[in-house]
Write a protein that holds these residues in place. Structure first.
Motif, PDB file in Angstrom:
ATOM      1  N   SER A  10       0.837  -1.083  -0.087  1.00 32.83           N
ATOM      2  CA  SER A  10      -0.216  -0.044  -0.177  1.00 32.83           C
ATOM      3  C   SER A  10       1.051   1.069   0.045  1.00 32.83           C
ATOM      4  O   SER A  10       1.904   1.165   0.622  1.00 32.83           O
ATOM      5  CB  SER A  10      -0.762   0.025   1.250  1.00 32.83           C
ATOM      6  N   LYS A  11       0.495   2.105  -0.618  1.00 33.20           N
ATOM      7  CA  LYS A  11       1.509   3.286  -0.879  1.00 33.20           C
ATOM      8  C   LYS A  11       1.533   4.224   0.457  1.00 33.20           C
ATOM      9  O   LYS A  11       2.514   4.906   0.698  1.00 33.20           O
ATOM     10  CB  LYS A  11       0.757   4.405  -1.900  1.00 33.20           C
ATOM     11  N   LYS A  12       0.566   4.045   1.354  1.00 42.04           N
ATOM     12  CA  LYS A  12       0.549   4.558   2.469  1.00 42.04           C
ATOM     13  C   LYS A  12       1.935   4.162   3.451  1.00 42.04           C
ATOM     14  O   LYS A  12       2.521   4.661   4.462  1.00 42.04           O
ATOM     15  CB  LYS A  12      -0.668   4.438   3.453  1.00 42.04           C
ATOM     16  N   ASN A  13       2.465   2.813   3.210  1.00 38.97           N
ATOM     17  CA  ASN A  13       3.662   2.231   3.862  1.00 38.97           C
ATOM     18  C   ASN A  13       4.915   2.855   3.285  1.00 38.97           C
ATOM     19  O   ASN A  13       6.040   2.511   3.719  1.00 38.97           O
ATOM     20  CB  ASN A  13       3.570   0.765   3.628  1.00 38.97           C
ATOM     21  N   LEU A  14       5.027   3.691   2.338  1.00 36.83           N
ATOM     22  CA  LEU A  14       6.193   4.241   1.769  1.00 36.83           C
ATOM     23  C   LEU A  14       6.736   5.126   2.591  1.00 36.83           C
ATOM     24  O   LEU A  14       8.030   5.059   2.834  1.00 36.83           O
ATOM     25  CB  LEU A  14       6.070   5.051   0.467  1.00 36.83           C
ATOM     26  N   LYS A  15       5.919   5.619   3.607  1.00 34.25           N
ATOM     27  CA  LYS A  15       6.552   6.576   4.663  1.00 34.25           C
ATOM     28  C   LYS A  15       7.200   5.945   5.954  1.00 34.25           C
ATOM     29  O   LYS A  15       8.452   6.097   6.371  1.00 34.25           O
ATOM     30  CB  LYS A  15       5.362   7.432   5.376  1.00 34.25           C
ATOM     31  N   THR A  16       6.656   4.734   5.997  1.00 28.98           N
ATOM     32  CA  THR A  16       7.144   3.659   6.895  1.00 28.98           C
ATOM     33  C   THR A  16       8.580   3.117   6.432  1.00 28.98           C
ATOM     34  O   THR A  16       9.388   3.133   7.184  1.00 28.98           O
ATOM     35  CB  THR A  16       6.281   2.654   7.232  1.00 28.98           C
ATOM     36  N   ILE A  17       8.494   2.948   5.196  1.00 31.44           N
ATOM     37  CA  ILE A  17       9.843   2.404   4.848  1.00 31.44           C
ATOM     38  C   ILE A  17      10.988   3.669   4.784  1.00 31.44           C
ATOM     39  O   ILE A  17      12.223   3.323   5.202  1.00 31.44           O
ATOM     40  CB  ILE A  17       9.651   2.050   3.184  1.00 31.44           C
ATOM     41  N   ARG A  18      10.531   4.798   4.466  1.00 27.65           N
ATOM     42  CA  ARG A  18      11.443   5.963   4.250  1.00 27.65           C
ATOM     43  C   ARG A  18      11.705   6.155   5.742  1.00 27.65           C
ATOM     44  O   ARG A  18      13.140   6.523   6.285  1.00 27.65           O
ATOM     45  CB  ARG A  18      10.916   7.335   3.754  1.00 27.65           C
ATOM     46  N   ASP A  19      11.144   6.249   6.752  1.00 27.39           N
ATOM     47  CA  ASP A  19      11.669   6.280   8.126  1.00 27.39           C
ATOM     48  C   ASP A  19      12.435   5.053   8.699  1.00 27.39           C
ATOM     49  O   ASP A  19      13.560   5.254   9.496  1.00 27.39           O
ATOM     50  CB  ASP A  19      10.237   6.272   9.098  1.00 27.39           C
ATOM     51  N   PHE A  20      12.162   3.899   8.292  1.00 26.23           N
ATOM     52  CA  PHE A  20      13.056   2.891   8.621  1.00 26.23           C
ATOM     53  C   PHE A  20      14.376   2.819   8.123  1.00 26.23           C
ATOM     54  O   PHE A  20      15.390   2.607   8.769  1.00 26.23           O
ATOM     55  CB  PHE A  20      12.209   1.678   7.973  1.00 26.23           C
TER      56      PHE A  20
END
Length: 136
Positions: A10-20
């Protein structure tokens, strides 16, 4: 520190990836420019997998693992979506895209410029993208 993450496509998880990625890289003395370039490259590949390979299907998952190996950072991003066919890829003329105002289509070209090496493989139905960056 944990060096891997699994998220739904889901595109909403791109922020989670960037933060990780940002948090993982904080342990190293990287310039802000290099840090942001690496985060951008991982984000571009992740977005392509979520949008193109998995059609934003939140029932599908992708994984990202990061490791330090032989003076390099290795980012391994994998999924079970439609594989990227590098043989069909043609490098865009980025200056022309800018001139005509075309949006999109330059992600892989940007990743190729940022990272030292980019590999795409498929093994047992699993697609793997490896991004290498020498920073040490």
């Amino acid at each position: 520190m944990n060096n891997s993450i699994q998220v739904s496509c889901s595109k909403k998880n791109l922020k989670t990836i960037r933060d990780f990625v940002t948090q993982y890289l904080s342990q190293y003395d990287l310039s802000e420019i290099v840090l942001n370039q690496i985060v951008l490259a991982v984000d571009e590949i992740s977005a392509n997998l979520i949008i193109h390979a998995n059609q934003e299907n939140a029932d599908k998952f992708m994984e990202l693992a990061i490791e330090r190996k032989n003076g390099q950072l290795l980012f391994e991003i994998s999924d079970n979506g439609v594989s990227f066919q590098r043989s069909n890829y043609k490098e865009p003329d980025i200056e022309e895209y800018i001139r005509i105002g075309k949006k999109g289509g330059v992600g892989i070209a940007i990743v190729n410029r940022i990272m030292d090496k980019v590999e795409f493989t498929t093994l047992n139905g699993r697609n793997i993208c490896r991004l290498y960056k020498t920073v040490f």
